[in-house]
Design a protein around this motif. Structure first.
Motif, PDB file in Angstrom:
ATOM      1  N   GLU A   5      -6.560  25.011  -1.408  1.00  0.00           N
ATOM      2  CA  GLU A   5      -6.292  24.575  -2.784  1.00  0.00           C
ATOM      3  C   GLU A   5      -5.362  23.366  -2.799  1.00  0.00           C
ATOM      4  O   GLU A   5      -5.549  22.434  -3.597  1.00  0.00           O
ATOM      5  N   PHE A   6      -4.379  23.363  -1.921  1.00  0.00           N
ATOM      6  CA  PHE A   6      -3.464  22.231  -1.832  1.00  0.00           C
ATOM      7  C   PHE A   6      -4.221  20.967  -1.430  1.00  0.00           C
ATOM      8  O   PHE A   6      -4.057  19.909  -2.040  1.00  0.00           O
ATOM      9  N   SER A   7      -5.062  21.090  -0.416  1.00  0.00           N
ATOM     10  CA  SER A   7      -5.840  19.930   0.044  1.00  0.00           C
ATOM     11  C   SER A   7      -6.776  19.428  -1.048  1.00  0.00           C
ATOM     12  O   SER A   7      -6.990  18.213  -1.173  1.00  0.00           O
ATOM     13  N   GLN A   8      -7.317  20.335  -1.846  1.00  0.00           N
ATOM     14  CA  GLN A   8      -8.172  19.912  -2.957  1.00  0.00           C
ATOM     15  C   GLN A   8      -7.387  19.075  -3.964  1.00  0.00           C
ATOM     16  O   GLN A   8      -7.903  18.095  -4.497  1.00  0.00           O
ATOM     17  N   GLN A   9      -6.132  19.441  -4.198  1.00  0.00           N
ATOM     18  CA  GLN A   9      -5.288  18.634  -5.090  1.00  0.00           C
ATOM     19  C   GLN A   9      -5.102  17.223  -4.523  1.00  0.00           C
ATOM     20  O   GLN A   9      -5.097  16.241  -5.267  1.00  0.00           O
ATOM     21  N   LEU A  10      -4.933  17.138  -3.202  1.00  0.00           N
ATOM     22  CA  LEU A  10      -4.786  15.823  -2.576  1.00  0.00           C
ATOM     23  C   LEU A  10      -6.030  14.971  -2.806  1.00  0.00           C
ATOM     24  O   LEU A  10      -5.939  13.791  -3.173  1.00  0.00           O
ATOM     25  N   ILE A  11      -7.190  15.564  -2.590  1.00  0.00           N
ATOM     26  CA  ILE A  11      -8.452  14.836  -2.753  1.00  0.00           C
ATOM     27  C   ILE A  11      -8.622  14.361  -4.192  1.00  0.00           C
ATOM     28  O   ILE A  11      -8.989  13.204  -4.438  1.00  0.00           O
ATOM     29  N   VAL A  12      -8.339  15.234  -5.148  1.00  0.00           N
ATOM     30  CA  VAL A  12      -8.469  14.866  -6.561  1.00  0.00           C
ATOM     31  C   VAL A  12      -7.580  13.663  -6.875  1.00  0.00           C
ATOM     32  O   VAL A  12      -8.010  12.711  -7.538  1.00  0.00           O
ATOM     33  N   GLN A  13      -6.349  13.671  -6.384  1.00  0.00           N
ATOM     34  CA  GLN A  13      -5.444  12.553  -6.646  1.00  0.00           C
ATOM     35  C   GLN A  13      -5.904  11.275  -5.953  1.00  0.00           C
ATOM     36  O   GLN A  13      -5.813  10.191  -6.520  1.00  0.00           O
ATOM     37  N   ARG A  14      -6.400  11.395  -4.713  1.00  0.00           N
ATOM     38  CA  ARG A  14      -6.903  10.210  -4.002  1.00  0.00           C
ATOM     39  C   ARG A  14      -8.073   9.610  -4.754  1.00  0.00           C
ATOM     40  O   ARG A  14      -8.118   8.396  -4.985  1.00  0.00           O
ATOM     41  N   GLU A  15      -8.999  10.456  -5.162  1.00  0.00           N
ATOM     42  CA  GLU A  15     -10.175   9.962  -5.874  1.00  0.00           C
ATOM     43  C   GLU A  15      -9.799   9.377  -7.227  1.00  0.00           C
ATOM     44  O   GLU A  15     -10.348   8.347  -7.630  1.00  0.00           O
ATOM     45  N   SER A  16      -8.856   9.986  -7.928  1.00  0.00           N
ATOM     46  CA  SER A  16      -8.438   9.444  -9.228  1.00  0.00           C
ATOM     47  C   SER A  16      -7.705   8.116  -9.073  1.00  0.00           C
ATOM     48  O   SER A  16      -7.697   7.300  -9.990  1.00  0.00           O
ATOM     49  N   LYS A  21     -11.724   6.909   1.640  1.00  0.00           N
ATOM     50  CA  LYS A  21     -11.168   7.430   2.887  1.00  0.00           C
ATOM     51  C   LYS A  21     -10.824   6.326   3.873  1.00  0.00           C
ATOM     52  O   LYS A  21      -9.772   6.366   4.514  1.00  0.00           O
ATOM     53  N   ASN A  22     -11.690   5.331   4.004  1.00  0.00           N
ATOM     54  CA  ASN A  22     -11.405   4.245   4.943  1.00  0.00           C
ATOM     55  C   ASN A  22     -10.161   3.470   4.531  1.00  0.00           C
ATOM     56  O   ASN A  22      -9.335   3.113   5.371  1.00  0.00           O
ATOM     57  N   GLU A  23     -10.025   3.214   3.237  1.00  0.00           N
ATOM     58  CA  GLU A  23      -8.839   2.518   2.734  1.00  0.00           C
ATOM     59  C   GLU A  23      -7.584   3.355   2.980  1.00  0.00           C
ATOM     60  O   GLU A  23      -6.539   2.837   3.373  1.00  0.00           O
ATOM     61  N   LEU A  24      -7.675   4.661   2.764  1.00  0.00           N
ATOM     62  CA  LEU A  24      -6.526   5.519   2.997  1.00  0.00           C
ATOM     63  C   LEU A  24      -6.126   5.518   4.475  1.00  0.00           C
ATOM     64  O   LEU A  24      -4.935   5.485   4.795  1.00  0.00           O
ATOM     65  N   CYS A  25      -7.102   5.508   5.347  1.00  0.00           N
ATOM     66  CA  CYS A  25      -6.800   5.422   6.786  1.00  0.00           C
ATOM     67  C   CYS A  25      -6.051   4.134   7.093  1.00  0.00           C
ATOM     68  O   CYS A  25      -5.086   4.127   7.859  1.00  0.00           O
ATOM     69  N   GLY A  29      -2.435   4.735   8.485  1.00  0.00           N
ATOM     70  CA  GLY A  29      -2.482   4.726   9.948  1.00  0.00           C
ATOM     71  C   GLY A  29      -3.147   5.970  10.514  1.00  0.00           C
ATOM     72  O   GLY A  29      -3.211   6.159  11.721  1.00  0.00           O
ATOM     73  N   PHE A  30      -3.660   6.846   9.650  1.00  0.00           N
ATOM     74  CA  PHE A  30      -4.389   8.026  10.100  1.00  0.00           C
ATOM     75  C   PHE A  30      -5.721   7.587  10.692  1.00  0.00           C
ATOM     76  O   PHE A  30      -6.324   6.628  10.217  1.00  0.00           O
ATOM     77  N   THR A  31      -6.198   8.329  11.671  1.00  0.00           N
ATOM     78  CA  THR A  31      -7.579   8.145  12.098  1.00  0.00           C
ATOM     79  C   THR A  31      -8.452   8.850  11.069  1.00  0.00           C
ATOM     80  O   THR A  31      -7.979   9.697  10.304  1.00  0.00           O
ATOM     81  N   PHE A  32      -9.743   8.498  11.083  1.00  0.00           N
ATOM     82  CA  PHE A  32     -10.652   9.151  10.142  1.00  0.00           C
ATOM     83  C   PHE A  32     -10.682  10.661  10.395  1.00  0.00           C
ATOM     84  O   PHE A  32     -10.705  11.448   9.457  1.00  0.00           O
ATOM     85  N   ASN A  33     -10.640  11.067  11.656  1.00  0.00           N
ATOM     86  CA  ASN A  33     -10.638  12.501  11.974  1.00  0.00           C
ATOM     87  C   ASN A  33      -9.386  13.195  11.454  1.00  0.00           C
ATOM     88  O   ASN A  33      -9.461  14.313  10.945  1.00  0.00           O
ATOM     89  N   GLN A  34      -8.225  12.548  11.594  1.00  0.00           N
ATOM     90  CA  GLN A  34      -6.991  13.142  11.067  1.00  0.00           C
ATOM     91  C   GLN A  34      -7.101  13.348   9.555  1.00  0.00           C
ATOM     92  O   GLN A  34      -6.698  14.390   9.033  1.00  0.00           O
TER      93      GLN A  34
END
Length: 136
Positions: A5-16, A21-25, A29-34
């Protein structure tokens, strides 16, 4: 709340925020896998990764209890908040027992020797009567 549920909140905020994902990486500095592991809640990531993620998407983690509100920006801030909040109701041992974690974990977080992982953070926050919200 659990890690998924916590991770879903992160995704919702990133998308909003309109950040892919590539821009966030690139921003974190995260890899795509991270990033995939974090967003799919595949592993028990630490609070510093969450804070890096949130900074990149210009959001914050807020702990709420009634009218009380605490913004968590880093591990040290969480450790300080946990210590002062815990002392109002619990000993280290009592909090550990109620959260289902070891006393040593609580002591290490409070002395800032152990960076808290999200599962532990969510258990502690719940026992202390707070909820977690991710917001702009």
């Amino acid at each position: 709340m659990n890690r998924i549920e916590f991770s879903q909140q992160l995704i919702v905020q990133r998308e909003s925020a309109g950040i892919g994902k590539n821009e966030l990486c690139r921003l974190t500095g995260f890899t795509f896998n991270q990033l995939q592991y974090l967003e799919k809640a595949s592993n028990n990531y630490n609070i510093n990764l969450v804070c890096t993620y949130l900074t990149a998407i210009k959001s914050k983690m807020v702990l709420l209890k009634g009218k009380k509100r605490k913004v968590i920006c880093d591990f040290e801030g969480f450790a300080d908040w946990m210590t002062s909040t815990r002392k109002l109701e619990y000993t280290q041992r009592a909090l550990a027992d109620k959260a289902g974690i070891t006393y040593v974990t609580i002591a290490n977080i409070e002395s800032k020797k152990h960076i808290v992982r999200i599962d532990t953070l969510l258990k502690i926050v719940d026992v202390l009567g707070y909820t977690v919200k991710i917001e702009k």
